[in-house]
Each structure stands twice: as C-alpha cells, then as structure tokens.
Design a protein around this motif. Structure first.
Motif, PDB file in Angstrom:
ATOM      1  N   ARG A 119     -10.203-138.021 -24.477  1.00  0.00           N
ATOM      2  CA  ARG A 119     -10.046-137.842 -25.755  1.00  0.00           C
ATOM      3  C   ARG A 119      -9.729-138.918 -26.761  1.00  0.00           C
ATOM      4  O   ARG A 119      -9.165-140.023 -26.580  1.00  0.00           O
ATOM      5  CB  ARG A 119      -8.403-136.924 -25.948  1.00  0.00           C
ATOM      6  N   GLN A 136      -6.125-139.662 -31.487  1.00  0.00           N
ATOM      7  CA  GLN A 136      -4.720-139.156 -31.647  1.00  0.00           C
ATOM      8  C   GLN A 136      -4.534-138.426 -32.727  1.00  0.00           C
ATOM      9  O   GLN A 136      -5.500-138.477 -33.503  1.00  0.00           O
ATOM     10  CB  GLN A 136      -3.771-140.270 -31.411  1.00  0.00           C
ATOM     11  N   ASP A 137      -3.421-137.693 -32.707  1.00  0.00           N
ATOM     12  CA  ASP A 137      -3.216-136.511 -34.103  1.00  0.00           C
ATOM     13  C   ASP A 137      -3.097-137.269 -35.191  1.00  0.00           C
ATOM     14  O   ASP A 137      -3.610-136.635 -36.179  1.00  0.00           O
ATOM     15  CB  ASP A 137      -1.899-135.831 -33.859  1.00  0.00           C
ATOM     16  N   ASP A 138      -2.583-138.493 -35.252  1.00  0.00           N
ATOM     17  CA  ASP A 138      -2.592-139.252 -36.352  1.00  0.00           C
ATOM     18  C   ASP A 138      -3.739-139.979 -36.929  1.00  0.00           C
ATOM     19  O   ASP A 138      -3.986-140.712 -37.976  1.00  0.00           O
ATOM     20  CB  ASP A 138      -1.509-140.230 -36.614  1.00  0.00           C
ATOM     21  N   GLU A 139      -4.928-140.018 -36.066  1.00  0.00           N
ATOM     22  CA  GLU A 139      -6.047-140.561 -36.154  1.00  0.00           C
ATOM     23  C   GLU A 139      -7.281-139.699 -36.536  1.00  0.00           C
ATOM     24  O   GLU A 139      -7.887-139.260 -36.019  1.00  0.00           O
ATOM     25  CB  GLU A 139      -6.850-141.461 -35.002  1.00  0.00           C
ATOM     26  N   THR A 140      -7.182-139.494 -38.110  1.00  0.00           N
ATOM     27  CA  THR A 140      -8.152-138.243 -38.607  1.00  0.00           C
ATOM     28  C   THR A 140      -9.185-138.862 -39.275  1.00  0.00           C
ATOM     29  O   THR A 140     -10.103-138.105 -39.942  1.00  0.00           O
ATOM     30  CB  THR A 140      -7.379-137.371 -39.280  1.00  0.00           C
ATOM     31  N   ARG A 188     -14.315-138.153 -41.035  1.00  0.00           N
ATOM     32  CA  ARG A 188     -13.192-136.975 -40.686  1.00  0.00           C
ATOM     33  C   ARG A 188     -13.652-136.254 -39.344  1.00  0.00           C
ATOM     34  O   ARG A 188     -14.636-135.710 -39.246  1.00  0.00           O
ATOM     35  CB  ARG A 188     -12.993-136.069 -41.858  1.00  0.00           C
ATOM     36  N   TYR A 216     -13.411-131.650 -34.991  1.00  0.00           N
ATOM     37  CA  TYR A 216     -12.790-131.184 -33.788  1.00  0.00           C
ATOM     38  C   TYR A 216     -12.960-131.913 -32.701  1.00  0.00           C
ATOM     39  O   TYR A 216     -13.973-132.980 -32.938  1.00  0.00           O
ATOM     40  CB  TYR A 216     -13.257-129.688 -33.487  1.00  0.00           C
ATOM     41  N   GLN A 217     -12.202-131.961 -31.513  1.00  0.00           N
ATOM     42  CA  GLN A 217     -12.328-132.640 -30.337  1.00  0.00           C
ATOM     43  C   GLN A 217     -11.958-131.756 -29.139  1.00  0.00           C
ATOM     44  O   GLN A 217     -10.835-131.744 -28.926  1.00  0.00           O
ATOM     45  CB  GLN A 217     -11.717-134.094 -30.287  1.00  0.00           C
ATOM     46  N   ASN A 218     -13.011-130.891 -28.635  1.00  0.00           N
ATOM     47  CA  ASN A 218     -12.553-129.810 -27.817  1.00  0.00           C
ATOM     48  C   ASN A 218     -12.922-130.098 -26.404  1.00  0.00           C
ATOM     49  O   ASN A 218     -13.885-130.864 -26.015  1.00  0.00           O
ATOM     50  CB  ASN A 218     -13.695-128.575 -28.245  1.00  0.00           C
ATOM     51  N   TYR A 273     -14.444-134.425 -23.492  1.00  0.00           N
ATOM     52  CA  TYR A 273     -14.468-133.826 -24.829  1.00  0.00           C
ATOM     53  C   TYR A 273     -15.769-133.809 -25.546  1.00  0.00           C
ATOM     54  O   TYR A 273     -16.527-134.838 -25.730  1.00  0.00           O
ATOM     55  CB  TYR A 273     -13.152-134.869 -25.514  1.00  0.00           C
TER      56      TYR A 273
END
Length: 215
Positions: free
Chosen positions: A144, A147-151, A173, A176-178, A184
C-alpha cells in the motif's frame, strides 16, 4: 461568428504550436487587414524560430471569461533578426474556434515514474505505470503506497520518445488504492501539471494508440 479583427489586438499574448507539437509564446505587436506580426517570442522547446517561415501553425489565445480559442494560420515572413518577429496570415472571420474540453483516453503502457518520499533522507519511490492519460496514471505495487494523510503526492513521469526522454513533473490526487491479488492497484489524477507537459503525454498516447491499431 467571431470576427478576427475584433478578437486579436496589439500586446495580446498568444501561443503557437507547430506541426511537431512544439509550443511558443509570443506577443502581437502589429495588426493589419490581411496579416499580423508577433514579437517577444519565447520557445518552450528547442525550435528554430526562422524555420517556421512558410509553415502552418495553430495559434491559441485567451478570450473573455477565460475561454480559450484557436485558429490555423501560416507564417509568411520573418521581420528582423534581433529581435526576431514573424508575420502571420490573419484568419478569416469564422475560422477562430473555441477550444473544446479534451477527453482523456487511457493507453495501457509501462513507463517509469517516481514519487516524492516525504521521509527526509529517503530516495524517491520508483514505479512503472499500468496505463496513462492526459489526466492521470495508474500502477500496481506490492505494498500500500499511501497512508490516509498522504493524498497529494508529487512525482515525475518519464516519457520515452526514441532516444530522448521527457521529464514531466506533476502534482496529483489519489483517486483510489484498491487491494488486489497482486498487491494494490492505484490511480492518480493530475492536479497540477504544465499544459505543454500534458500535451506531451497526450501526443504520446495518440502515437501508442496508432501503433496498436496497426498491429
């Protein structure tokens, strides 16, 4: 119908695109009934300005409300050498067209790109694209990547054209990262990229699409 003599004016900034897709920025410094002259010419690529004489080019300019327009014309003469000025044919009324919003089509192709590593002292992360378009790219990675804060990752895409490579910096931006069986699958949308660089990507995609049609 847009009237040419009303759309163009002295000191107006315009962009020129030659047959090879090279972009130049210039300023109109004289307008006549049948032709107009541009000066203060800056090339975004290594292009011979005198070599444009007798060539057809596309001219782009910004109109009211930020609307972009274009027309096709011909460079008919070079006036002076220092600085160089070019004389172009004035478009006919009705030949100035509004630039339509581009539809970005994706092309499956593997190209190198790297993403900035926010951890100080760590090298940039290296990846290969799964597909690209003028609007973004996707790739597959075993771990992955964000992280959630790295957008809003920043990176550099490397477009390979024969023996040369174009380095295209971008900000993006995370779309998604599925998770998949391979790790991923990740998609990035370009949020900040030079239009000349986007044009490079689009032209590359068009060439790749034509290659696939011929196979």
């Amino acid at each position: 119908m847009m009237i040419a003599l009303e759309a163009l004016f002295v000191n107006q900034y315009v962009e020129l695109e030659d047959a090879e897709g090279n972009m130049l920025v210039a300023q109109i410094d004289d307008i006549g009934s049948y032709s107009f002259q541009i000066g203060s010419i800056l090339s975004k690529h290594r292009v011979s300005i005198p070599g444009l004489v007798a060539q057809e080019v596309f001219v782009y300019f910004q109109g009211g409300a930020g609307i972009k327009y274009q027309f096709k014309t011909k460079v008919i003469a070079q006036n002076g050498t220092s600085p160089i000025r070019l004389q172009l044919t004035m478009p006919q009324d009705g030949e100035i067209l509004r630039v339509q919003k581009r539809e970005y089509f994706r092309v499956p192709v593997e190209l190198n790109f790297e993403l900035e590593n926010k951890q100080i002292g760590h090298p940039n992360r290296q990846y290969r694209t799964r597909d690209i378009s003028g609007g973004g790219l996707s790739f597959i990675t075993s771990e992955r990547p964000f992280q959630d804060d790295e957008t809003d990752p920043k990176g550099i895409l490397f477009i390979e054209n024969g023996e040369s490579t174009s380095m295209i910096p971008f900000e993006s931006r995370v779309v998604y990262q599925n998770p998949t069986t391979l790790g991923y699958q990740v998609a990035l949308k370009f949020t900040k990229i030079r239009e000349s660089h986007r044009d490079t990507i689009i032209k590359f995609c068009m060439k790749e699409q034509l290659k696939r049609r011929k196979l």
